[in-house]
Design an enzyme around this catalytic site. Structure first.
Site, PDB file in Angstrom:
ATOM      1  N   GLU A 319       0.851  -1.182   0.000  1.00  0.00           N
ATOM      2  CA  GLU A 319       0.000   0.000   0.000  1.00  0.00           C
ATOM      3  C   GLU A 319       0.888   1.233   0.000  1.00  0.00           C
ATOM      4  O   GLU A 319       1.968   1.235   0.599  1.00  0.00           O
ATOM      5  CB  GLU A 319      -0.932   0.014   1.207  1.00  0.00           C
ATOM      6  CG  GLU A 319      -1.925   1.168   1.193  1.00  0.00           C
ATOM      7  CD  GLU A 319      -2.901   1.101   2.349  1.00  0.00           C
ATOM      8  OE1 GLU A 319      -3.816   1.935   2.391  1.00  0.00           O
ATOM      9  OE2 GLU A 319      -2.737   0.203   3.210  1.00  0.00           O
ATOM     10  N   GLY A 323      -1.925   3.660  -4.237  1.00  0.00           N
ATOM     11  CA  GLY A 323      -3.046   2.759  -4.056  1.00  0.00           C
ATOM     12  C   GLY A 323      -2.624   1.511  -3.316  1.00  0.00           C
ATOM     13  O   GLY A 323      -1.699   1.537  -2.495  1.00  0.00           O
ATOM     14  N   ASP A 444      13.236   6.629  -7.773  1.00  0.00           N
ATOM     15  CA  ASP A 444      12.655   6.094  -6.538  1.00  0.00           C
ATOM     16  C   ASP A 444      13.280   4.740  -6.210  1.00  0.00           C
ATOM     17  O   ASP A 444      12.581   3.772  -5.881  1.00  0.00           O
ATOM     18  CB  ASP A 444      11.139   5.970  -6.668  1.00  0.00           C
ATOM     19  CG  ASP A 444      10.464   5.844  -5.299  1.00  0.00           C
ATOM     20  OD1 ASP A 444      11.126   6.141  -4.279  1.00  0.00           O
ATOM     21  OD2 ASP A 444       9.280   5.461  -5.248  1.00  0.00           O
ATOM     22  N   HIS A 625       7.467  -9.477   2.349  1.00  0.00           N
ATOM     23  CA  HIS A 625       7.335  -8.164   1.738  1.00  0.00           C
ATOM     24  C   HIS A 625       7.142  -7.127   2.828  1.00  0.00           C
ATOM     25  O   HIS A 625       7.074  -7.447   4.027  1.00  0.00           O
ATOM     26  CB  HIS A 625       6.177  -8.129   0.731  1.00  0.00           C
ATOM     27  CG  HIS A 625       4.937  -8.804   1.210  1.00  0.00           C
ATOM     28  ND1 HIS A 625       4.094  -8.262   2.159  1.00  0.00           N
ATOM     29  CD2 HIS A 625       4.409 -10.013   0.891  1.00  0.00           C
ATOM     30  CE1 HIS A 625       3.095  -9.075   2.378  1.00  0.00           C
ATOM     31  NE2 HIS A 625       3.264 -10.162   1.631  1.00  0.00           N
TER      32      HIS A 625
END
Length: 730
Positions: A319, A323, A444, A625
Site C-alpha cells: 500500500e 493505491g 525512486d 514483503h
C-alpha cells in the site's frame, strides 16, 4: 463607284465623298509628312509626337486636323466637312461614341504610338466592315512583307473602295477559331466579299490553302483531352492570331469554344493539375527510445480483453500513495499476478499522471531485471454505475514473491553471504544501467521497490516517478526519491540532475545489504544532510565546485566540518573491493560519481563467478514483503507491551527504529557500556536518545579502562563488530 441600293442616305453621302478623301490622302507618302505639315501650324508647336498622339486621342475630331466647326476650311479638310460632321445633336454623339468603342475594341497592343494615317483610317467610317478591314490591314502591314511602294498603296486604296461598297453584307460577324503555337483563340473573320487574291504578292511565303467552309467553323471538332503534366500554352494576342491564321498552314484544328467573340479569346485554359500521387499510408512503428528496439512480449495482443472478474484476489501485499497492491490468481490460466489498484478518489483531473507514466515507460522497457506489465483491467460495472461512481483501474504485473526490505528484516528466515549479495547487486546494476541507457530516470530506488523471486532473480519495480531524461537540458522537480535514499544535490535544491541520483540511491542500498539497516535515516532534509556529512564528509567548494550554484547551499549551515570516513566505517564488515565501489557511488559531487555502466566493470562485480555462488535459501512458505514485515513488528511490539516489565519498556525505546532488530533487555543493558564508550567517537547521534545515560564515563578521549571494565571488555572479543553495531544497529 457602285453604291448599294439598300444603303441609307447617310451612307451614300459618306461614300460619295470617299473618293475625295482618298485623293487627298495620296499626297502624303508616309506618316512623317503629316507630322511635318502639322508642325508648321501654330497649334502644334513644341509638342512631341507622343504627347500629340495622346492629346489627339482625347480631343474632338474637328480639333485634331484644324477643322472648323462652321464648315469652312482648307482644301485638305474640305472633304471632312460633310453633313455627318456638321450635324449636331444625338446622331453626332452616337457616331462619336461608336467610333471610340470600335477603336478600343480593335486596337492592337502596339497602336498607342501609331501614325496619323491609321487614326484617319479608324475615323473614316463607322460600319463593321470598315472597322474590321482596317484592323486586318494594319496587322498585315506590321507582320507581313508589306512594302512602301506606291503600287502597294494604290492597291490598298482600291481594296478599301471595294470593301466600302459591301458594308450591307458584312453586318454580321462570325467566330473564327484560330490556333497559333498551341493556343486556341477566337478572332473576328473577314467579310464574305473579302478577297485575298490581290494581296498574295505582298507575302514572302507561299499562299496558304483555302479556308474551310463556314459550317466547319460553327461545328468544330471536339477538344482532345489534355495530356498530364503538359506545358501551359503561351499567351497569344488576338490580333496577331487573326493575322497568323492566313500565313500559317500547319495549324491543327481548334477545339470548340464555349463563348464566342474576342472577349472569350483572352481567357486561357487553367493550368493542368498533376495527378494525385499514390502514397502508401504506412503506420508508425513504435520502438523503444534512442534506437534500442526490443521485441514486444508475445502476450501484448491479449491486452484489454479481460476485466476484474477474471481474477481472484488473495491478499493485500502493499500500500502506498498510489493505491493498494493485491496478490491475485488468473482464473483462466491459474497464474499468480499482482494487481496494483490505481487510486482515483483524490484525482481531480482523471487518471493520475504517475500511473500514465508508469504504463508508458514499462511498455518500452523489456529486461529480465525489470518487472513486466501484463495488462490493464477495470471493474466489471454497468454504464449506470459508472456514471455514479468511478471505476477502479488495475495494473496487472507478474507476481514476484519477496521484496528486499522484507528479506532484510527477516533475519531468522533469510541470511545472505558476500557472494549472494554481490550477485543480487549485480542484477540491480544491470537493470539500472538498462533504464539509464534507454534515456529514463527511475527516481525512486529503495529496498521496497526491489523485488526478488524464489529463484533469486531480482527485478526493479514501481516506475511511477520515472521520467524521460534529456541530457540535463530542462528542469525537473527535486521532490523525488525517499528521504533516506535522496542524494545531497537534491537536498540542496538542484533541479538539473541526471542518472547520478539513482546511483546514489543504489549505493545506499549496497551498504544496507551488508548492514541490514539504512545508512542515513534522517527526519528532515537538514538532518539528512547532517548524517551524510558525518560519513561522506562535509560538502565544500574544493570537492564540489558547482556547490555555490545550488539554491539550498546559502541556507544550509552545518554544526561542524566533518571528514570523509567511508572506508573506516565499512572495511570491517564489507570486502575491500565492495568498500571501494561504495566509496565511488557515494561521492558528493554528482559529476565525479560513478555510473551504473561503469560500476558493472568494477573489479568486485567482475570477480563474481556464478558457478561458485550458492543459491539463495528463501522461504517458500512465506512471502516476505514490506506489509508482512510491518505486521510482524506490530504484533511483536504489542506482545512486549503486554508483558509490562521495566526491561521491556527500555527494549522498546532501544528498538524504536522501524527496522532495528529486537533484542532482549539484558543484552541491551549488557552492551550499554561498550556502546556508550564509542558514542562520541562514531556518528550515531540519532540513536543517542534511545540509550540511557551513563554517569561513570569521562568525556572523549576515554580514560584507561578499570579492571571491571577491562574484564567486561575482554568478555566481548569481537570488538570491531561491537563498535559497528553500536553505530548502525542501535
Amino acid at each position: 463607284m457602285e453604291i448599294s441600293p439598300g444603303s441609307s442616305t447617310h451612307e451614300r453621302d459618306r461614300k460619295g465623298s470617299y473618293g475625295h478623301r482618298e485623293r487627298t490622302r495620296s499626297h502624303s507618302g508616309s506618316p512623317s509628312r503629316f507630322y511635318s505639315k502639322d508642325k508648321r501650324g501654330s497649334s502644334r508647336q513644341g509638342v512631341r509626337p507622343r504627347d500629340r498622339d495622346s492629346k489627339d486621342s482625347i480631343s474632338p475630331q474637328y480639333k485634331q486636323r484644324n477643322w472648323s466647326r462652321g464648315g469652312g476650311g482648307g482644301g485638305r479638310d474640305r472633304g471632312r466637312n460633310d453633313f455627318s460632321y456638321r450635324k449636331k445633336g444625338k446622331d453626332y454623339n452616337k457616331r462619336r461614341d461608336k467610333r471610340s468603342r470600335s477603336r478600343s475594341r480593335h486596337r492592337s497592343p502596339k497602336r498607342s504610338g501609331s501614325s496619323k494615317k491609321s487614326k484617319r483610317r479608324n475615323s473614316s467610317g463607322s460600319s463593321s466592315s470598315d472597322l474590321m478591314d482596317t484592323s486586318l490591314m494594319s496587322e498585315l502591314k506590321k507582320h507581313g512583307d508589306y512594302g512602301s511602294s506606291s503600287k502597294s498603296k494604290k492597291k490598298s486604296r482600291k481594296r478599301r473602295k471595294h470593301s466600302s461598297s459591301s458594308s450591307s453584307s458584312s453586318g454580321e460577324a462570325m467566330d473564327l477559331p484560330v490556333s497559333s503555337n498551341g493556343m486556341n483563340v477566337t478572332a473576328i473573320p473577314p467579310p464574305p466579299s473579302f478577297n485575298i487574291n490581290p494581296f498574295q504578292p505582298m507575302f514572302s511565303q507561299p499562299p496558304p490553302p483555302p479556308l474551310p467552309p463556314n459550317s466547319q467553323f460553327m461545328t468544330p471538332p471536339p477538344r482532345p483531352p489534355p495530356a498530364p503534366f503538359s506545358i501551359p500554352p503561351p499567351s497569344v494576342d488576338i490580333h496577331f492570331a487573326a493575322t497568323a491564321s492566313f500565313s500559317l498552314s500547319s495549324i491543327p484544328p481548334p477545339p470548340p469554344q464555349t463563348d464566342g467573340g474576342a472577349s472569350s479569346s483572352k481567357r486561357q485554359d487553367p493550368l493542368p493539375m498533376p495527378p494525385d500521387s499514390k502514397r502508401i499510408a504506412t503506420r508508425p512503428v513504435i520502438t523503444t527510445r534512442r534506437g534500442h528496439a526490443t521485441n514486444r512480449p508475445s502476450d501484448s495482443d491479449s491486452w484489454y480483453k479481460t476485466n476484474l472478474t477474471h481474477y481472484t484476489m488473495l491478499d493485500q501485499i502493499g500500500e502506498g500513495t498510489y493505491g493498494q497492491v493485491y496478490k491475485a490468481v488468473n482464473n483462466l490460466t491459474g497464474e499468480q499476478v499482482a494487481l496494483k489498484r490505481v487510486r482515483l478518489e483524490n484525482e481531480k483531473e482523471g487518471f493520475p499522471i504517475t500511473a500514465i507514466r508508469e504504463i508508458k515507460i514499462l511498455r518500452q522497457l523489456h529486461h529480465k531485471n525489470i518487472v513486466r506489465l501484463m495488462d490493464i483491467v477495470i471493474d466489471d460495472i454497468s454504464m449506470d454505475e459508472l456514471k455514479r461512481t468511478r471505476a477502479n483501474f488495475y495494473l496487472v504485473f507478474e507476481y514476484v514473491d519477496h521484496d528486499l526490505i522484507g528479506l532484510l528484516e527477516s533475519k531468522e528466515l533469510v541470511d545472505f553471504n558476500k557472494d549472494q549479495i554481490c550477485s543480487l547487486f549485480k542484477q540491480l546494476l544491470e537493470g539500472l544501467a538498462y533504464i539509464h541507457n534507454t534515456g529514463f530516470l527511475h527516481r525512486d530506488i529503495k529496498c521496497s521497490n526491489i523485488l526478488v523471486n524464489n529463484k533469486g532473480e531480482l527485478k526493479i519495480a514501481d516506475l511511477g516517478l520515472a521520467r524521460l531524461w534529456e541530457k540535463e537540458s530542462r528542469l525537473y522537480t527535486n521532490r523525488v526519491i525517499t528521504l533516506w535514499y535522496r542524494p545531497p544535490e537534491l537536498l540542496l535544491g538542484d533541479e538539473r540532475y541526471g542518472p547520478a541520483i539513482d546511483v546514489w540511491s543504489t549505493g545506499c542500498m549496497l551498504g544496507e545489504l551488508f548492514t541490514r539497516k539504512p545508512l542515513f535515516n534522517g527526519n528532515n532534509e537538514f538532518g539528512q544532510l547532517e548524517l551524510i556529512s558525518k560519513v561522506c564528509g562535509s560538502p565544500n567548494v574544493d570537492n564540489w565546485p558547482e556547490l555555490t550554484e545550488l539554491v539550498g547551499w546559502n541556507t544550509f549551515r552545518m554544526k561542524r566540518t566533518y571528514q570523509r570516513r567511508i572506508r573506516e566505517e565499512f572495511e570491517h564488515i564489507m570486502p575491500r573491493e565492495a568498500v571501494d565501489l561504495l566509496d565511488k557511488m557515494l561521492t558528493l559531487n554528482p559529476e565525479k560519481r560513478i555510473s551504473a555502466k561503469e560500476a558493472l566493470n568494477h573489479p568486485w562485480i567482475r570477480s563474481l563467478e556464478h558457478t561458485t555462488v550458492q543459491p539463495l535459501k528463501l522461504p517458500q512458505h512465506q512471502d516476505c514483503h514490506e506489509m508482512w514485515s510491518k505486521k510482524q513488528k506490530k504484533s511483536a511490539r504489542l506482545g512486549r507491551q503486554a508483558e509490562g516489565s521495566s526491561g521491556s519498556g527500555h527494549s522498546i525505546r532501544a528498538t524504536s527504529h522501524p527496522r532495528a532488530p529486537t533484542q532482549p533487555s539484558t543484552t541491551t543493558t549488557k552492551s550499554n557500556g561498550s556502546s556508550n564508550h564509542h558514542h562520541h567517537h562514531h556518528h550515531s547521534h540519532h540513536h543517542a536518545s534511545s540509550l540511557p545515560p551513563s554517569g561513570g564515563h569521562a568525556p572523549p578521549p576515554p580514560p584507561p579502562p578499570t579492571q571491571a571494565s577491562s574484564t567486561s571488555h575482554n568478555n566481548h572479543q569481537p570488538v570491531p563488530q561491537s563498535q559497528y553495531q553500536s553505530v548502525f544497529f542501535k
